[in-house]
Design an enzyme around this catalytic site. Structure first.
Site, PDB file in Angstrom:
ATOM      1  N   ASP A 126       0.830  -1.208   0.000  1.00  0.00           N
ATOM      2  CA  ASP A 126       0.000   0.000   0.000  1.00  0.00           C
ATOM      3  C   ASP A 126       0.864   1.258   0.000  1.00  0.00           C
ATOM      4  OD1 ASP A 126      -2.329   1.498   0.096  1.00  0.00           O
ATOM      5  OD2 ASP A 126      -3.185   0.373   1.777  1.00  0.00           O
ATOM      6  N   ASP A 139     -10.486   2.053  -3.404  1.00  0.00           N
ATOM      7  CA  ASP A 139     -11.029   1.836  -2.053  1.00  0.00           C
ATOM      8  C   ASP A 139     -12.548   1.824  -2.091  1.00  0.00           C
ATOM      9  OD1 ASP A 139      -8.827   1.424  -0.534  1.00  0.00           O
ATOM     10  OD2 ASP A 139      -8.639   3.478   0.195  1.00  0.00           O
TER      11      ASP A 139
HETATM   12  C1  GLA Z   1      -5.721   1.863   2.189  1.00  0.00           C
HETATM   13  C2  GLA Z   1      -6.099   0.703   1.305  1.00  0.00           C
HETATM   14  C3  GLA Z   1      -7.151  -0.123   1.970  1.00  0.00           C
HETATM   15  C4  GLA Z   1      -6.640  -0.625   3.301  1.00  0.00           C
HETATM   16  C5  GLA Z   1      -6.203   0.553   4.151  1.00  0.00           C
HETATM   17  C6  GLA Z   1      -5.514   0.087   5.403  1.00  0.00           C
HETATM   18  O1  GLA Z   1      -6.750   2.769   2.284  1.00  0.00           O
HETATM   19  O2  GLA Z   1      -6.509   1.149   0.046  1.00  0.00           O
HETATM   20  O3  GLA Z   1      -7.527  -1.212   1.146  1.00  0.00           O
HETATM   21  O4  GLA Z   1      -5.570  -1.498   3.079  1.00  0.00           O
HETATM   22  O5  GLA Z   1      -5.311   1.391   3.453  1.00  0.00           O
HETATM   23  O6  GLA Z   1      -5.103   1.143   6.183  1.00  0.00           O
END
Ligand code: GLA
Length: 729
Positions: A480, A550
């Site tokens: 990430d 997301d």
């Molecule tokens: C980001 C990612 C999510 C999740 C969060 C965790 O927003 O896109 O899928 O992994 O971080 O903090």
């Protein structure tokens, strides 16, 4: 041999399946662009140059008033000697401050295959799949040479381009701009519309189309990463081009940092398309004897509209960009605990999700954020990649082993490029983040960005991650990146190299990815940046799939996945079923629709499988079993987009196998209509003469009828209703 050099006309014919790209050395030594488009046999094309004396277009050679670089079509234009349009390269010579550069043909070579680009990801090809032309341009007075690399592919209408700059003189040269590709279209074939993919967090890659107008249109990133806001892609579409017809020219950059993608038109119908590292806040000191490599640009020509463009990019990226074990292996059906638990979990909760997953056919359990340091929310611990024993007293190894015992593989989340001010790593190394002297630091999601331009910082993160990957049975890593760069400066670089920081950051990231993916070739890496914030070919070279957004709402995903598919294959798009009301939008959609929308990517679940109702549980088992059957087709087939959610109340697309004997068709009716009109959905890409049976129903249609009349879509009762057909000849 797909590259022909016609000595008599000093022209290069680059013949990549279904397209020609032609350039020519002018008598003055400048490398001119002749043509790009549908195939042309090698021939005399000198007539493509109709020189004319034009007022206010100065002449580098006063004896020839018809010749000006201002009106020439050039392959790698420069600034200073009569071309006023956007250059591909700009330099400053340290010894005298001169910015003049004059690049002329020096030599060329043609070799089979495709050389690697030092320090950068690039597409791959064997000697039988591609040939590479390198044309060296030189400015002897300045002491610079530029190798323009063109790789031509036998099976796909793709040309890749990049530029390597060599300082062959005694003086240091400051590079201010080194683009990867510049194309001056001949007016008769130039596109008339600028197509790009733009958006924001949770609204990634909306398809934007605007008519070309005089002046410059561009998209770019200044965020240190390719970003949610703009993708390093644009296309020029000819007037009238649509989803399935008309000429379209695509430009995509294999790079994950600041980029620019632009098109400039002038009053003489000159259309200059360019893509490369963004010159904004970029600089590079090239000492005598050093080289600078630009990232690779992937140029695709499609005579079949955007649909043809997408299918060419998809085939090309599946075959030549995605690499390693996961290139052809079926991607595991996964369950991720993020939306199920957020930070609030313990081993028991996680094991329960994995155990239910195992019963339903899930193949991989992913432990998301919150397992390390003291991380119970997003305020701490990035950089401290050690288990939190309060949450997982048995340790990661124990948890992974228990999950493996249920027959499910184990995957883990990292955010390697980040550091929390509240972390042991930050307390020990406060100068390891990007920063500018003592100036205050901007935080994003309570975090700072590690200075990946520094080898020692990258080494530390490598050590921490490799230690875990060596000791814990991990099959998958979610990588990430949850903020963009600010205070872009490095404590390690001297004052006159600070502008190198952003590009060096990207090189540091690639070096780490190269090392980890080589050392752990079995691990499936999935990229993520607050969802689809860095969804680009540079990342896909290491990570075969990417968390597309997301936003897990099935209806929002129709547009996000549709837009993403303009360039990137379905196998690269992570798509999960989540709960309702949806956590990002509050929308309630049927469970079946959520499944059928997520089917159109690398499939999984992002919810507490243990909390499903008996009906949803049954539907989950059905979805997973069906997905496993159609997975090879969905991952490797050709995509045809049939209805755009950007233009209508419907979404539809289909995936057809290479032999055209099998297809999966998905249709979503967004809002219900009273007294609805009967919809027929004309299909594409089938074999007209074959009979197709709808699986699970007693219905057969012939291919010609399906493509001409269309598949009858059952009327939708209620909002957000999807229908999926699996057709087999
Ligand atoms: C980001 C990612 C999510 C999740 C969060 C965790 O927003 O896109 O899928 O992994 O971080 O903090």
């Amino acid at each position: 041999m797909p590259i022909h050099y016609l000595e008599a006309h000093r022209s290069f014919f680059l013949q990549s399946a279904g397209s020609s790209y032609i350039c020519q050395i002018l008598p003055q030594g400048y490398l001119a662009h002749v043509y790009w488009g549908a195939p042309l046999q090698p021939q005399n094309l000198d007539f493509a140059f109709q020189w004319r004396d034009r007022p206010f277009s100065p002449n580098p050679d006063n004896s020839n008033r018809a010749f000006s670089l201002d009106t020439a079509r050039l392959e790698y234009p420069v600034y200073g000697n009569s071309d006023y349009r956007s250059p591909a390269i700009s330099v400053v010579r340290s010894s005298d401050g001169s910015r003049q550069i004059d690049l002329r043909y020096k030599s060329h070579t043609i070799v089979p295959g495709k050389p690697a680009l030092a320090g950068l990801p690039a597409t791959l090809a064997s000697d039988s799949q591609a040939d590479t032309l390198t044309i060296t341009l030189a400015d002897e007075e300045l002491g610079i040479e530029v190798d323009l690399l063109y790789t031509v592919f036998a099976e796909v209408p793709v040309i890749t381009r990049s530029a390597l700059v060599r300082n062959v003189g005694p003086a240091t040269i400051d590079l201010e701009r080194v683009l990867s590709a510049s194309v001056d279209f001949i007016p008769s074939v130039a596109g008339s519309h600028f197509v790009h993919l733009s958006g924001a967090w949770s609204r990634e890659r909306s398809v934007e189309v605007s008519p070309l107008r005089l002046g410059t249109q561009s998209v770019e990133s200044r965020r240190g990463t390719s970003s949610h806001q703009h993708n390093p892609f644009f296309a020029l579409a000819q007037h009238g081009a649509d989803e399935e017809c008309g000429n379209v020219y695509g430009f995509n950059l294999v790079y994950s940092g600041n980029f620019v993608a632009s098109v400039e038109t002038d009053a003489h119908d000159s259309v200059r398309g360019q893509i490369g590292i963004n010159p904004f806040d970029f600089g590079w000191k090239l000492e005598a004897g050093e080289t600078f490599q630009s990232p690779e640009a992937v140029l695709v020509f499609s005579p079949e509209g955007l649909g043809g463009l997408s299918r060419a990019y998809h085939r090309f990226y599946r075959e030549h960009l995605i690499r390693g074990k996961w290139k052809h292996e079926p991607r595991p059906v996964l369950v991720n605990n993020w939306e199920a638990t957020y930070f609030d979990f313990d081993a028991e909760k996680l094991e329960k999700i994995a155990a239910t997953g195992a019963e339903l056919g899930v193949e991989l359990f992913v432990l998301d954020d919150g397992w390390f340091g003291k991380r119970n929310d997003d305020t701490t611990s990035l950089g401290d990649w050690k288990i939190d024993p309060r949450k997982l007293p048995g340790g990661l190894e124990d948890l992974a082993r228990r999950i493996n015992e249920k027959g499910v593989a184990f995957g883990l989340w990292f955010e390697p490029e980040m550091i929390s001010p509240d972390s042991d790593l930050y307390r020990a190394h406060p100068d390891w983040c990007l920063h500018v002297g003592d100036r205050p630091l901007s935080q994003g999601r309570n975090q700072l960005v590690l200075d990946f331009s520094r080898a020692d910082v990258v080494e530390n993160i490598y050590d921490q991650m490799a230690q875990i990957l060596r000791t814990v049975p991990i099959s998958y890593v979610k990588w990430d990146m949850n903020r963009h760069l600010t205070e872009i400066g490095s404590a390690k670089l001297p004052a006159d190299r600070q502008k190198e920081t952003a590009h060096r950051y990207v090189l540091g990231l690639y070096a780490l990815l190269e090392r980890l993916t080589s050392e752990f070739p079995e691990v499936l890496f999935e990229g993520c940046s607050g969802g689809g914030g860095r969804f680009d070919p540079g990342i896909l070279a290491y990570m075969p799939q990417y968390w597309t957004s997301d936003n897990s709402d099935a209806i929002a995903r129709l547009s996000i996945q549709y837009g993403t598919s303009i360039v990137y294959p379905m196998s690269t798009m992570g798509a999960h079923v989540s709960v309702v009301p949806n956590h990002q939008l509050g929308r309630v959609t049927p469970f079946r629709t959520r499944g059928e929308v997520a089917f159109t990517g690398a499939f999984g679940y992002e919810l507490d499988l243990g909390a499903l109702s008996p009906e949803d549980r049954e539907e989950t088992a059905r979805q997973i079993a069906l997905y496993k059957e159609v997975r090879p087709l969905l991952m490797q087939g050709d995509l045809y987009r049939l209805r755009s959610p950007f233009r209508s109340n419907e979404f539809a697309w289909m995936v057809v196998s290479a032999d055209r004997r099998e297809a999966v068709v998905t249709h979503v009716n967004v809002l219900a209509q009273a007294n609805p009109t009967q919809l027929f959905l004309p299909l594409r890409g089938l074999d007209a003469a074959l009979e197709y049976k709808v699986q699970g129903a007693d219905v057969t249609y012939r291919g010609d009828a399906l493509m001409q009349l269309g598949l009858p879509v059952p009327p939708a009762f209620g909002d957000f209703i999807s229908t999926q057909w699996w057709l087999k000849a």
